[in-house]
Scaffold this active site. Structure first.
Site, short mmCIF file in Angstrom:
data_model
loop_
_atom_site.label_atom_id
_atom_site.label_comp_id
_atom_site.label_asym_id
_atom_site.label_seq_id
_atom_site.Cartn_x
_atom_site.Cartn_y
_atom_site.Cartn_z
N GLN A 108 -0.20 -9.56 6.07
CA GLN A 108 -1.32 -9.63 7.02
C GLN A 108 -1.58 -11.08 7.41
O GLN A 108 -1.44 -11.97 6.59
CB GLN A 108 -2.60 -9.11 6.37
N LYS A 156 -17.55 -3.21 12.87
CA LYS A 156 -16.33 -3.95 13.20
C LYS A 156 -16.00 -3.86 14.68
O LYS A 156 -16.51 -2.99 15.40
CB LYS A 156 -15.17 -3.40 12.40
N ASP A 181 -4.32 -12.67 7.56
CA ASP A 181 -5.66 -12.40 7.09
C ASP A 181 -6.53 -13.65 7.12
O ASP A 181 -6.01 -14.76 7.02
CB ASP A 181 -5.52 -11.93 5.63
N ARG A 203 0.85 -1.18 0.00
CA ARG A 203 0.00 0.00 0.00
C ARG A 203 0.88 1.23 0.00
O ARG A 203 1.90 1.26 0.70
CB ARG A 203 -0.88 0.03 1.25
#
Length: 594
Positions: free
Chosen positions: A337, A421, A339, A319
């Site tokens: 990550q 979240k 993930d 990113r």
RNA sequence: GCCAGAAUAGCUCAGGGGUAGAGCAACGCUCUCGUAAAGCGUAGGUCGUGGGUUCAAAUCCCACUUCUGGCUCCA
């Protein structure tokens, strides 16, 4: 979509709780005294705002020139003068027009006055000849500020009202405490934070590096750092299998179609790297893993009988981060990550969330982080998805938090547009909070990719999708871990668990024997056979924070034993090799510190 | 990206228009050593990169790269 909150949260959230405390008033008052001092040194200075913050205060100024460290000393001296002159802080309530007149030479104050609502009382606090638009409260008299209990720390740039299109002001940060002793303790704590800094330890312990010539924000894991990462990954994978996850691997790049469908090219483009052209098609390096996972989901027709699917991947993403925000391992441009995506039926949501949360807490406990706080973010103004789904999701998050007796903070309307979240913040050994885990619902992706499953009634339905990362990213987690343990990793993670130290050269042969024996037993051990005195070797091992030093000399050689010195300074003399192995294995098993 | 500061040996740092410095580490020699630094010696640098000013630049100026502290961003 799963912007796994990738944020350094060093700002405590106790600011509000402290708002009423005396310390808060002391800090705010010291900020006024500082502004007074600055104005007397720079009469043409424009003053902006100067609040109390965690551990101190700051004040923003527009000044004719940049401040230097010498200026800080001078301002401090001036402040001491003011403090010892024993001025009262006096509150005066004035009208709007009086206020405008009073601050006619202070444009930032005028702007603040204009921003006050009509029915709000306008007050100023005055001490010496310094007047500041201020709600208060303040301490009674400047003499309550101990001249040796405050210190100016740094100068930094700060935009007026945090808006980068507006003037850049100079912000002076300072700290103030009730007594010189508290100030000393605070400064000592700052030094300790410096000593534990993962960037310093990363170099000293030879864990990782970055390379200017190869690109900022990109991490090179050295053998010792890589070994630790390997151990964490290994543990992580096993735990995931045990908890009903499957591992997947996906590519690092994908065609524009993928990112158009996911929407990232629309709302996340500024964080993505430019496309690379391959056979006349644009490919992008991935900033997230989810679209890839969804393709696997869509590779077959899915039945409700298959759900829930729990797919995990150590997914490396890239990113773009603005150059000024990069910071060691904590804020980087390429990271992995931990993930996972959970795809389930609406009925399964509640149980799945609880499972994830429980799993998360167990993992944190293993790494010896025990103070954990949850931050629950609910539906914002603009959002996608059905209200009923949002309600279901939020209630499942709430129930899960309650079932684990987790303290939590509710951020009403703070969720992403695509779903609510929970973020978990963990407290490290120094009491600093770090945002690491995140569990996010996503009502957008299933829609955009048209994900479906066939339900028991034979109808196609939309599954729920949950993104989650427990550690966050390996880079960031490693940075926090280094600081949490100050580089002295628990035995199971220590890249080198033991070092054999012969007291003198004649014992190197026996040292070799011990080395071989422990290696056989799968202990990460080295032998220090350098032509150094034993003390020097111990010092070196100590600096490398190696858990066990195995001293061998005449006695040990004769008895086929070792004498252990731990990095905490404990001693166990003449331990049989089998017992030594047993001891270390036990510690690995228990995942204990030493 | 913005403000400010910084970049000199592997590391930590001093120096500041005229021959590049220290400590630690590395390497060699001496010492053969019992729980946090033995002694001596050797080698190591285009002073971040590129341009400019100057008889002369590591030093002054400009741009860039990277780092540090903040700001901002992290829908």
């Amino acid at each position: 979509m799963n912007h796994f909150a990738y944020v350094v949260s060093q700002q405590g959230e106790d600011i509000m709780a402290e708002a009423s405390s005396e310390l808060h008033a002391l800090r705010h008052s010291t900020a006024h005294v500082m502004a007074d001092a600055v104005l007397s040194l720079f009469p043409e200075a424009k003053i902006a705002i100067g609040p109390a913050i965690e551990d101190g205060f700051y004040y923003d100024f527009e000044l004719p020139r940049s401040l230097t460290p010498d200026d800080l000393d001078e301002i401090e001296n001036k402040m001491r003068e003011i403090v010892s002159s024993k001025y009262d802080f006096e509150k005066k309530v004035i009208t709007r027009s009086e206020a405008k007149k009073m601050f006619k030479d202070q444009p930032y104050k005028l702007e603040l006055i204009d921003g006050l609502s009509r029915d709000e009382e306008i007050s100023v606090y005055v001490h010496n000849s310094f007047k500041d638009l201020c709600r208060g409260p303040h301490i009674k008299n400047t003499s309550l500020i101990h001249p040796k209990a405050f210190k100016l720390l740094t100068v930094a740039g700060a935009y007026w009202r945090g808006d980068e299109k507006r003037t850049m002001l100079q912000r002076i940060y300072g700290t103030v405490w009730n007594s010189p002793k508290e100030l000393r303790e605070y400064l000592e704590k700052r030094k300790e934070i410096e000593r534990r800094d993962h960037r310093r330890l990363g170099k000293e312990l030879d864990l990782y590096s970055t390379h200017e010539e190869a690109g900022a924000g990109l991490i090179y894991w050295h053998p010792k750092g890589a070994r630790i990462r390997h151990l964490i990954e290994d543990f992580w994978k096993n735990e995931h299998f045990k908890n009903g996850y499957e591992l997947i691997y996906t590519p690092h790049i994908g065609k524009a179609w993928l990112w158009q469908t996911s929407g990232h090219l629309g709302f996340y483009k500024e964080n993505m790297y430019a496309a690379m052209e391959i056979d006349n098609a644009d490919y992008y390096i991935k900033p997230m893993n989810c679209p890839f996972h969804i393709l696997i989901y869509k590779s077959a027709l899915r039945s409700y009988r298959e759900l829930p699917l729990r797919w995990a991947e150590l997914g490396t993403v890239y990113r773009y981060e603005r150059s000024g925000v990069l910071h060691g391992l904590l804020r980087v441009r390429g990271f992995t990550q931990d993930d996972a995506h959970i795809i389930c039926t609406p009925d399964q949501v509640e149980e799945e969330i609880e499972r994830v949360l429980k799993f998360s807490l167990a993992i944190w406990k293993t790494f010896q982080f025990t103070e954990i706080k949850a931050y629950l973010a609910t539906k914002p103004e603009k959002s996608v998805g059905e209200d009923a789904d949002w309600d279901k999701a939020i209630s499942s998050l709430q129930k899960a938090v309650a079932s684990q007796n987790l303290p939590y903070v509710l951020d009403e309307g703070g969720g992403a547009f695509y779903g609510p979240k929970i973020d978990l913040k963990v407290k490290d050994a120094l009491g600093r909070e770090w945002q690491m885990s995140t569990i996010q619902f996503d009502f957008n992706m299933p829609e955009r990719f048209n994900m479906t499953f066939v339900d028991s009634d034979g109808r196609e339905k939309r599954p729920f999708m949950i993104h989650r990362a427990l550690l966050g990213s390996f880079e960031r987690f490693f940075g926090v871990l280094i600081e949490h343990f100050a580089g002295a990793f628990p035995v199971w993670l220590a890249p080198v668990q033991a070092v054999v130290i012969p007291v003198a050269l004649p014992f190197t042969e026996y040292a070799q024997e011990v080395l071989k024996y422990l290696r056989q037993a799968e202990i990460r051990v080295i032998s220090d056979e350098s032509d150094e005195r034993m003390n020097a070797k111990i010092r070196k091992a100590q600096q490398q924070k190696i858990p066990y030093m195995l001293i061998v000399g005449e006695n040990e050689q004769a008895a086929r034993t070792v004498s252990i010195r731990t990095r905490t300074g404990e001693k166990m003399n003449n331990l049989a090799l089998t017992d030594c192995v047993e001891l270390i294995k036990q510690k690995v098993q228990e995942k204990s510190l030493i």
